[in-house]
Scaffold this motif. Structure first.
Motif, PDB file in Angstrom:
ATOM      1  N   ASN A  64      71.991   6.875  56.252  1.00 25.51           N
ATOM      2  CA  ASN A  64      71.031   7.452  55.156  1.00 25.51           C
ATOM      3  C   ASN A  64      70.765   6.135  54.268  1.00 25.51           C
ATOM      4  O   ASN A  64      69.849   6.266  53.482  1.00 25.51           O
ATOM      5  CB  ASN A  64      71.792   8.617  54.316  1.00 25.51           C
ATOM      6  CG  ASN A  64      71.583   9.714  55.397  1.00 25.51           C
ATOM      7  OD1 ASN A  64      70.445  10.239  55.852  1.00 25.51           O
ATOM      8  ND2 ASN A  64      72.912  10.122  55.834  1.00 25.51           N
ATOM      9  N   LEU A  65      71.648   5.174  54.484  1.00 22.48           N
ATOM     10  CA  LEU A  65      71.368   4.007  53.293  1.00 22.48           C
ATOM     11  C   LEU A  65      71.103   2.805  54.049  1.00 22.48           C
ATOM     12  O   LEU A  65      71.295   1.604  53.341  1.00 22.48           O
ATOM     13  CB  LEU A  65      72.670   3.717  52.577  1.00 22.48           C
ATOM     14  CG  LEU A  65      73.229   5.062  51.759  1.00 22.48           C
ATOM     15  CD1 LEU A  65      74.379   4.896  50.812  1.00 22.48           C
ATOM     16  CD2 LEU A  65      72.011   5.509  50.770  1.00 22.48           C
ATOM     17  N   GLU A  66      70.178   2.750  54.933  1.00 19.81           N
ATOM     18  CA  GLU A  66      69.922   1.514  55.752  1.00 19.81           C
ATOM     19  C   GLU A  66      71.123   0.688  56.149  1.00 19.81           C
ATOM     20  O   GLU A  66      70.967  -0.617  55.984  1.00 19.81           O
ATOM     21  CB  GLU A  66      68.956   0.985  54.893  1.00 19.81           C
ATOM     22  CG  GLU A  66      67.715   1.892  54.593  1.00 19.81           C
ATOM     23  CD  GLU A  66      66.590   1.085  54.026  1.00 19.81           C
ATOM     24  OE1 GLU A  66      66.897  -0.070  53.207  1.00 19.81           O
ATOM     25  OE2 GLU A  66      65.398   1.699  53.998  1.00 19.81           O
ATOM     26  N   GLY A  67      72.157   1.197  56.716  1.00 18.92           N
ATOM     27  CA  GLY A  67      73.231   0.311  56.985  1.00 18.92           C
ATOM     28  C   GLY A  67      73.522  -0.121  58.285  1.00 18.92           C
ATOM     29  O   GLY A  67      74.337  -0.970  58.739  1.00 18.92           O
ATOM     30  N   ALA A  68      72.624   0.392  59.347  1.00 18.80           N
ATOM     31  CA  ALA A  68      72.899   0.071  60.534  1.00 18.80           C
ATOM     32  C   ALA A  68      72.431  -1.352  61.000  1.00 18.80           C
ATOM     33  O   ALA A  68      72.961  -2.036  62.014  1.00 18.80           O
ATOM     34  CB  ALA A  68      71.677   0.680  61.547  1.00 18.80           C
ATOM     35  N   ASP A  69      71.776  -2.151  60.287  1.00 19.44           N
ATOM     36  CA  ASP A  69      71.403  -3.622  60.310  1.00 19.44           C
ATOM     37  C   ASP A  69      72.805  -4.295  59.857  1.00 19.44           C
ATOM     38  O   ASP A  69      72.571  -5.635  60.058  1.00 19.44           O
ATOM     39  CB  ASP A  69      69.978  -4.077  59.682  1.00 19.44           C
ATOM     40  CG  ASP A  69      68.858  -3.233  60.293  1.00 19.44           C
ATOM     41  OD1 ASP A  69      68.931  -2.996  61.607  1.00 19.44           O
ATOM     42  OD2 ASP A  69      67.704  -3.174  59.760  1.00 19.44           O
ATOM     43  N   LYS A  70      73.451  -3.873  59.164  1.00 17.30           N
ATOM     44  CA  LYS A  70      74.448  -4.683  58.500  1.00 17.30           C
ATOM     45  C   LYS A  70      76.018  -4.587  59.247  1.00 17.30           C
ATOM     46  O   LYS A  70      76.823  -5.265  58.945  1.00 17.30           O
ATOM     47  CB  LYS A  70      74.680  -4.171  57.029  1.00 17.30           C
ATOM     48  CG  LYS A  70      73.481  -4.197  56.193  1.00 17.30           C
ATOM     49  CD  LYS A  70      72.951  -5.676  55.830  1.00 17.30           C
ATOM     50  CE  LYS A  70      71.733  -5.844  55.209  1.00 17.30           C
ATOM     51  NZ  LYS A  70      71.863  -5.067  53.773  1.00 17.30           N
ATOM     52  N   ILE A  71      75.930  -3.780  60.306  1.00 13.35           N
ATOM     53  CA  ILE A  71      77.136  -3.270  61.152  1.00 13.35           C
ATOM     54  C   ILE A  71      76.992  -3.633  62.402  1.00 13.35           C
ATOM     55  O   ILE A  71      76.169  -3.422  63.010  1.00 13.35           O
ATOM     56  CB  ILE A  71      77.628  -2.094  60.790  1.00 13.35           C
ATOM     57  CG1 ILE A  71      77.988  -1.782  59.221  1.00 13.35           C
ATOM     58  CG2 ILE A  71      79.065  -1.726  61.664  1.00 13.35           C
ATOM     59  CD1 ILE A  71      78.356  -0.478  58.920  1.00 13.35           C
ATOM     60  N   GLU A  72      78.085  -4.493  62.971  1.00 11.07           N
ATOM     61  CA  GLU A  72      78.104  -4.789  64.461  1.00 11.07           C
ATOM     62  C   GLU A  72      78.911  -3.619  65.196  1.00 11.07           C
ATOM     63  O   GLU A  72      78.307  -2.835  65.912  1.00 11.07           O
ATOM     64  CB  GLU A  72      78.339  -6.309  64.889  1.00 11.07           C
ATOM     65  CG  GLU A  72      78.538  -6.411  66.328  1.00 11.07           C
ATOM     66  CD  GLU A  72      77.246  -6.718  66.660  1.00 11.07           C
ATOM     67  OE1 GLU A  72      77.224  -7.355  67.915  1.00 11.07           O
ATOM     68  OE2 GLU A  72      76.125  -7.178  66.140  1.00 11.07           O
ATOM     69  N   HIS A  73      80.041  -3.576  65.034  1.00 13.76           N
ATOM     70  CA  HIS A  73      80.968  -2.536  65.476  1.00 13.76           C
ATOM     71  C   HIS A  73      81.531  -1.598  64.574  1.00 13.76           C
ATOM     72  O   HIS A  73      81.968  -2.103  63.267  1.00 13.76           O
ATOM     73  CB  HIS A  73      82.277  -3.322  66.069  1.00 13.76           C
ATOM     74  CG  HIS A  73      82.156  -4.154  67.237  1.00 13.76           C
ATOM     75  ND1 HIS A  73      82.038  -3.242  68.363  1.00 13.76           N
ATOM     76  CD2 HIS A  73      81.959  -5.241  67.656  1.00 13.76           C
ATOM     77  CE1 HIS A  73      81.753  -4.301  69.466  1.00 13.76           C
ATOM     78  NE2 HIS A  73      81.705  -5.587  68.960  1.00 13.76           N
ATOM     79  N   PHE A  74      81.279  -0.391  64.575  1.00 16.08           N
ATOM     80  CA  PHE A  74      82.121   0.649  63.867  1.00 16.08           C
ATOM     81  C   PHE A  74      82.893   1.482  64.564  1.00 16.08           C
ATOM     82  O   PHE A  74      82.741   1.704  65.633  1.00 16.08           O
ATOM     83  CB  PHE A  74      80.922   1.801  63.432  1.00 16.08           C
ATOM     84  CG  PHE A  74      81.401   2.987  62.956  1.00 16.08           C
ATOM     85  CD1 PHE A  74      81.889   3.100  61.647  1.00 16.08           C
ATOM     86  CD2 PHE A  74      81.506   4.093  63.589  1.00 16.08           C
ATOM     87  CE1 PHE A  74      82.213   4.345  61.199  1.00 16.08           C
ATOM     88  CE2 PHE A  74      81.985   5.536  63.293  1.00 16.08           C
ATOM     89  CZ  PHE A  74      82.353   5.449  62.208  1.00 16.08           C
ATOM     90  N   ILE A  75      84.261   1.250  64.174  1.00 17.73           N
ATOM     91  CA  ILE A  75      85.451   1.864  64.889  1.00 17.73           C
ATOM     92  C   ILE A  75      86.089   2.913  63.930  1.00 17.73           C
ATOM     93  O   ILE A  75      86.395   2.623  62.844  1.00 17.73           O
ATOM     94  CB  ILE A  75      86.460   0.899  65.185  1.00 17.73           C
ATOM     95  CG1 ILE A  75      85.864  -0.332  66.001  1.00 17.73           C
ATOM     96  CG2 ILE A  75      87.579   1.630  65.940  1.00 17.73           C
ATOM     97  CD1 ILE A  75      86.954  -1.285  66.467  1.00 17.73           C
ATOM     98  N   SER A  76      85.841   4.111  64.270  1.00 12.34           N
ATOM     99  CA  SER A  76      86.604   5.175  63.465  1.00 12.34           C
ATOM    100  C   SER A  76      87.888   5.667  64.334  1.00 12.34           C
ATOM    101  O   SER A  76      87.948   5.899  65.404  1.00 12.34           O
ATOM    102  CB  SER A  76      85.758   6.473  63.263  1.00 12.34           C
ATOM    103  OG  SER A  76      85.516   7.269  64.510  1.00 12.34           O
ATOM    104  N   ILE A  77      88.788   5.901  63.418  1.00 11.01           N
ATOM    105  CA  ILE A  77      90.281   6.279  63.919  1.00 11.01           C
ATOM    106  C   ILE A  77      90.502   7.554  63.178  1.00 11.01           C
ATOM    107  O   ILE A  77      90.601   7.868  61.858  1.00 11.01           O
ATOM    108  CB  ILE A  77      91.252   5.570  63.588  1.00 11.01           C
ATOM    109  CG1 ILE A  77      91.044   4.029  64.137  1.00 11.01           C
ATOM    110  CG2 ILE A  77      92.668   5.842  63.931  1.00 11.01           C
ATOM    111  CD1 ILE A  77      91.950   2.828  63.492  1.00 11.01           C
ATOM    112  N   ALA A  78      90.736   8.651  64.326  1.00 14.63           N
ATOM    113  CA  ALA A  78      91.038  10.141  63.646  1.00 14.63           C
ATOM    114  C   ALA A  78      90.029  10.620  62.594  1.00 14.63           C
ATOM    115  O   ALA A  78      90.354  11.159  61.737  1.00 14.63           O
ATOM    116  CB  ALA A  78      92.415  10.126  63.307  1.00 14.63           C
ATOM    117  N   SER A  79      88.576  10.343  62.913  1.00 11.04           N
ATOM    118  CA  SER A  79      87.812  11.001  61.958  1.00 11.04           C
ATOM    119  C   SER A  79      87.143  12.254  62.483  1.00 11.04           C
ATOM    120  O   SER A  79      86.526  12.325  63.367  1.00 11.04           O
ATOM    121  CB  SER A  79      86.658   9.771  61.728  1.00 11.04           C
ATOM    122  OG  SER A  79      86.996   8.639  61.125  1.00 11.04           O
ATOM    123  N   PRO A  80      87.166  13.105  61.501  1.00 12.03           N
ATOM    124  CA  PRO A  80      86.621  14.687  62.028  1.00 12.03           C
ATOM    125  C   PRO A  80      85.109  14.545  62.083  1.00 12.03           C
ATOM    126  O   PRO A  80      84.537  15.135  61.188  1.00 12.03           O
ATOM    127  CB  PRO A  80      87.208  15.277  60.676  1.00 12.03           C
ATOM    128  CG  PRO A  80      87.111  14.514  59.592  1.00 12.03           C
ATOM    129  CD  PRO A  80      87.588  12.959  60.203  1.00 12.03           C
TER     130      PRO A  80
END
Length: 283
Positions: free
Chosen positions: A166-182
């Motif tokens: 929602n805040l146009e963040g896709a172009d700023k992140i290569e890897h997104f790793i979530s640990i135990a996120s619901p």
């Protein structure tokens, strides 16, 4: 007011009681199966590589090289990006939760590791998504990097996803790793239902329905999740599974000890050691 105070105290106790636990090394999940190109321990139904000329995340790790690296940094397969650790619900001191991962990555040669400091994380996701945006912009300006990698725990994975979508963040992140996120919510959230953040993490909440609608993993971000079958906070534990991501199951850890697991360290290090490019693995 007393019942609200008592409920918040109960939530705090439940969330914090796992913080001092030490990891067990009795269970180890190899990260890659080179014959199948898939993470071991994940069924074909859970992780099926999408047809693509991109080898990115599925490729075996190449021999180390220092090419393109600042002097003094350990060899990796490609130039590293800054890594930001994003804390979860009520995790006011991120270094307490991420010190094991940070120490492991530093020993592997990672530099530019930092924490997102939100104070006591109990407010709505939209507020913290804005803080993610501000932190990333600050890190990119400071380092001159084009993108960052995110390692988020619990609620941190939820509001980071809101930033991406929602805040146009896709172009700023290569890897997104979530640990135990619901990602699909947790039944335990009802205990703190007087808080907007807890209501947002309730299964089938309007917030999660919107977050997961259409494409839950937008952009060219490489999404990875790590979950445990003994998670006592994310109920059911498969709520930490995210469609469109590479999903890993680390057994015999709880919501907090998964952060200090060698299996988790291995998954993170292997993931961040590959350029993502167009590579996507759909769950």
């Amino acid at each position: 007011m007393n019942w609200k105070k008592n409920t918040l105290t109960l939530v705090s106790f439940i969330l914090m009681m796992g913080c001092g636990k030490q990891p067990s090394a009795s269970y180890r999940v190899p990260f890659y199966s080179n014959s199948s190109g898939q993470p071991q321990g994940i069924s074909p139904v859970q992780a099926t590589p999408t047809p693509s000329p991109c080898t990115g995340c599925n490729a075996p790790i190449s021999p180390p090289t220092n090419e393109g690296q600042p002097q003094g940094i350990a060899p990796t397969t490609y130039p590293q990006r800054p890594v930001i650790f994003v804390p979860g619900f009520m995790e006011a001191v991120p270094k307490v939760f991420f010190y094991g991962i940070k120490d492991y990555l530093e020993k592997q040669g990672w530099m530019n590791l930092s924490y997102l400091n939100n104070g006591l994380v109990i407010e709505k996701a939209e507020k913290y998504a804005q803080k993610v945006k501000e932190k990333i912009e600050s890190v990119l300006k400071e380092t001159g990097a084009q993108k960052v990698d995110i390692v988020a725990h619990s609620y941190g994975g939820i509001y980071t996803r809101y930033y991406i979508k929602n805040l146009e963040g896709a172009d700023k992140i290569e890897h997104f790793i979530s640990i135990a996120s619901p990602h699909k919510g947790t039944k335990l959230a009802v205990v703190g239902s007087f808080l907007t953040s807890a209501r947002q993490m309730t299964p089938n909440s309007d917030f999660l329905e919107a977050l997961n609608k259409d494409d839950p993993t937008p952009g060219n971000v490489c999404y990875t999740t790590v979950r445990s079958n003994l998670d006592e906070i994310v109920i059911p534990y498969d709520s930490a599974f995210l469609k469109g991501a590479t999903n890993h199951l680390v057994r015999s850890k709880d919501h907090f000890t998964i952060l200090y697991s060698k299996e988790t360290y291995n998954i993170i290090q292997k993931t961040l050691s590959h350029p993502c490019d167009c590579c996507r693995i759909f769950g």
